[in-house]
Every structure is written in C-alpha cells, then in structure tokens.
Enzyme design. Structure first.
Site, PDB file in Angstrom:
ATOM      1  N   HIS A 190       0.834  -1.198   0.000  1.00 22.76           N
ATOM      2  CA  HIS A 190       0.000   0.000   0.000  1.00 22.76           C
ATOM      3  C   HIS A 190       0.872   1.252   0.000  1.00 22.76           C
ATOM      4  CE1 HIS A 190      -2.952  -2.880   1.677  1.00 22.76           C
ATOM      5  NE2 HIS A 190      -3.854  -2.098   1.139  1.00 22.76           N
ATOM      6  N   ASP A 259      -4.686  -5.943  -7.668  1.00 24.17           N
ATOM      7  CA  ASP A 259      -4.812  -5.227  -6.404  1.00 24.17           C
ATOM      8  C   ASP A 259      -5.000  -3.754  -6.758  1.00 24.17           C
ATOM      9  OD1 ASP A 259      -4.946  -4.817  -3.680  1.00 24.17           O
ATOM     10  OD2 ASP A 259      -3.112  -5.922  -3.228  1.00 24.17           O
TER      11      ASP A 259
END
Length: 504
Positions: A190, A259
């Site tokens: 992330h 993702d």
C-alpha cells in the site's frame, strides 16, 4: 476469432467493462450510474459505503447498481477476522484466517467460507476478495500476518481450498490473493514497493502451491500482488507479463483482478492510468481502482479516480497500443463470471452456523496461565499498546474494550500515556495489585510494544497480555514475562473469545 471493426461507442464499452472502481456514499452517485449504464464492470464496496444503522441499505445499494447494469460485478474485501467491510463498525462476526489455521479444522474453515458467502449474498455482493492464500513465512510481514492461514504451505493450501469451496457454495465468487505470494515481504505494498527476495524455485516450493490448489478447486478469481520478484524482473507482478503467464500456465482461466491501482507500487511509479494499461497487457481482466477516500489519493474525488484509469485505457486502445482483442478477452472472462454468479446455489445449504465465539476461543493459545476475571465489581485497566493499524483492515474500534464492557467497568489507557507516573498509579497500594490489568498488543516483535509490556510487568506482574498478532512458535521463548492469550487476530469475535476465556 474475427470481429467486425470496433466503433467508438463499442470501444468505450469495452474499456468500461474492465474497470472496477470504488465510490463515495451509501447510494449510487450520478457519475457511477452513468458509467454503469455505459458498461462499467461494477464496483468495489468499502466501509464508507455501508450504513450499519440502516437495515437493508447495502442490499438496496446493490439493487440500485444492478438497475443501472444488471451484469455488474459487486466486490468487497470480506475476509473475516481483521478485514471486513460489511461489518466494519462492529467488527467481523466470523473468525479470520489465522484463527482457522491455528484450529486446523477444514470443515470449520468451509463453514466460515459459507458464512462469508451468505453475508455477501444478503448484501447483493457476488464477489468477495478472499481468501488470503499467502503463506506468511516472514514474521515481520506488515500487511499479511494474521490475514493468512499460517506459515506452512500445506496447511495454507488445504484451508484456502476449504474457504473457496465454502464461499462458492453460496454462488459468491471467491478471489484468492495475493498472487504469486505476498507472504515473505517486509514492506506494505500500500505504501511502498514490496520485494520478495526469493528464487522462483523457492516460490514454487513454498508460495505458489496454495494458488495452484485454488485453481484446481475452481476458484472464480485471483488477485495479483504489487510485489517484485527479481527473477521475473523489476516490474511488480500486477504489471509483469511473466507473472500473468505464470498464473495461466497453472491452468487458471478465471478472472485475474489487480490489487488496487492506487497503492504505492503503482501510484508512485507509473500511476493508476498507465498501471491499468500495463496490467491488461500483462494478463489482468479486471482493474481494481481502489478506495477514493484513502489519504494517498491526493484529494481527488471518486469520479476522477475512475476517469484517470478510463481515459488512459481509451487513449491506449485508440492508439492501438492496447489491442482491442485484449479488452475483448478480459471482458469475456468478466461476463463468464457474472453468468456463473447469477445462478442459484446447486443445493440447499445449512443455515445454522457454529458458535463462532466458541470456535475462536478454542483456537486461542494461553501461555503461562491467564488470570480469570471473577470479580464483576473490579475495574479492568486495558492498556492499548498497539502502534498503528494494518492498511488492509483500516482503523477500527477497540473491540476488546467493547466486549469487556458487557461484564466490567473498563478504564482504557493508551500506551503513550503509560509513563513513570502512570505506572506508579497502576502499582498503587499492595491491595490494588490484584486489580485486573490487560495489555493489548498486535506485534510481539515491536520494540515499542515490548517496552510497554516490560514496563507494565515490572509493576503489575499479574497483568495479562492479549496478543492479537502472530503467535510465536510453540516452545519458543515468550516475548513477555506476562501470562499471554494469543487470539490470532483482532475482531469482534476474537475479542468476545478472549472475554469468554477470562470470564468463564
């Protein structure tokens, strides 16, 4: 297969058919309704799309999305345990992967999968982005941890299959993640580029088998990881054609979903738009745009997050850089998935579920014996020594405090407030040493959390450590002198399990 020339309108539809954005709000915003009518593949729900105070709101939202596009994919990260969206405020009622792996009962994992599938069906969701099929071989992994079934390849493979079968028994698609394996990283993708410093031989032996098992079990989808495996090159797997080919060579012909494109490995390098183009060229079918309320979206609104990807794809398709056949192939896989999800479950399924608190309590491990809270009049001091939150889970309420409050008065103390004076007050008089003290941690390797445990143990040796993170291997030295309950995750059900153990 030969196709007639693509018109401008058809091309826009083909581009839309591979994008899966997030959005803001608990109803369908105007831009989203328009995109759905123009063929947008669907959406991903996040916690801010759910109003727990409005029964039926999520199902109504899903109905509104399908009114605009009857063939919409509606996805959600519903893993159970730490990561939930549909139950984000109150915490998941279903144990997470580490709980199920510690218990190691395949029938219970399958039942947890059915419970997740049922929760999704009731919400109008047809794709849950779970289970985590990563083998968490690195205890310092900051983003997988208790989201994985464990560190043993065979165990993770078996439980991944059980979870997939349970979820898909409800005609909700399962999505094994994060291919080709995020379990041996020390960076959170992330926030940074994550590297796996393993050979492909190591990956094949330890990390690919759960994904192969999921493919063999008929998993509907897989999600790629933004991880770099040097032997495959310096591109993250999501953008790497070698990673896409690796998955297809395993016999998987279902949906390959990226993702989120707003994560750092893509956002801070090529950007979400170019990342979407490269992901499709690498073999992806569906582009998860991400959560428009993430702090790192730089203040852009939800429509802008979507159009950034849409515009980049359309420009690449118009120039010929992104072949139309790539879009057609991806769109066909999306359509095949939707057709499967629109069917009813093959046979009636049991609606009764296990007592999930009892399941989570059986999975707990107690080291050095834990004190029992027998005095209902006692004030429980709960020291929260955690130093942050998992990006995948997001910030949550203190579920342990909430569970304790059903039985006791609770004094919550932040670890930052546990200074010398506070410890002196905690120690107090000789009589006060009998007052119950609990210390909540989620990373026994964290120097800050270990320091808090040591400071508390020095003045309150009767305190109990509640470890919501990874448990050390059985037989290894404990990170604390305190009695410890390892509960393998932090959720409503695990918190209730801890309280059940402390208040029999």
């Amino acid at each position: 297969m030969n196709h007639s020339p693509t018109t401008a309108a058809e091309l826009r539809g083909l581009v839309n058919a591979v994008i899966l954005p997030g959005f803001v709000g608990t109803t369908v915003p105007g831009w989203l309704a328009g995109a759905l009518k123009n063929g947008l593949a669907g959406v991903v729900y996040f916690a801010h799309n759910i109003d727990p105070d409005a029964p039926g709101q999520v199902a109504a939202l899903s109905a509104g999305i399908r009114a605009a596009n009857p063939n919409a994919v509606i996805g959600v990260d519903e893993e159970g345990g730490n990561v939930t969206r549909l139950q984000a405020r109150e915490g998941s009622s279903i144990p997470g992967a580490a709980v199920l792996g510690a218990l190691d009962e395949l029938s219970t994992t399958a039942a947890a999968g059915r419970a997740i599938g049922r929760l999704c069906r009731e919400a109008g969701v047809n794709l849950t982005i779970a289970p985590v099929a990563d083998v968490n071989t690195n205890p310092l992994n900051p983003v997988i941890g208790v989201r994985a079934f464990g560190a043993d390849t065979a165990l993770v493979s078996a439980h991944t299959v059980a979870a997939v079968q349970g979820i898909q028994a409800m005609r909700v698609g399962a999505c094994a993640k994060h291919f080709p394996g995020h379990g041996d990283t020390v960076a959170d993708s992330h926030m940074d580029a994550a590297r796996v410093e393993l050979s492909m031989a190591d990956m094949r032996e330890h990390h690919l088998p759960p994904f192969q098992a999921a493919a063999d079990a008929g998993v509907a989808a897989m999600m790629s990881a933004h991880i770099i495996i040097p032997e495959l090159g310096e591109a993250p797997a999501t953008l790497n054609p070698l990673a896409g080919a690796l998955l297809r060579d395993m016999g998987f012909d279902g949906l390959l979903i990226t993702d989120a494109l707003d994560m750092a490995a893509v956002r801070a390098t090529v950007g979400p738009g170019e990342g979407g183009v490269l992901a499709l060229l690498a073999g992806s079918d569906l582009l998860c745009v991400g959560n428009p309320l993430n702090a790192y979206t730089s203040g852009r609104d939800d429509a802008s997050c979507y159009t950034e990807v849409y515009d980049a794809l359309l420009a690449a398709a118009e120039s010929g850089r992104l072949p139309v056949e790539v879009l057609r192939r991806a769109g066909a896989r999306v359509a095949t998935f939707v057709q499967w999800s629109q069917q009813e479950p093959a046979a009636p399924l049991p609606v009764t579920e296990p007592d999930w608190v009892e399941v989570a309590a059986r999975a707990c491990r107690v080291d050095q014996g834990a004190a029992v809270l027998t005095d209902s009049e006692a004030v429980v001091t709960l020291i929260d020594a955690r130093t942050g939150h998992n990006m995948a889970a997001g910030p949550t309420e203190n579920f342990l405090a909430s569970a304790l409050m059903d039985w006791h008065e609770v004094q919550e103390v932040a670890a930052a407030a546990v200074d010398a004076q506070a410890l002196a007050e905690l120690a107090g008089t000789e009589e006060s040493l009998g007052e119950p003290v609990l210390v909540l941690v989620d990373c026994l390797s964290s120097p800050e959390q270990r320091a808090t445990l040591a400071a508390v143990a020095a003045v309150a040796p009767h305190a109990v450590c509640i470890n919501a993170g990874l448990a050390p291997a059985a037989g290894t030295p404990s990170a604390t002198a305190l009695a410890t309950i390892h509960c393998h995750g932090f959720s409503r059900v695990s918190a209730a399990a801890v309280v059940r153990l402390l208040t029999p």
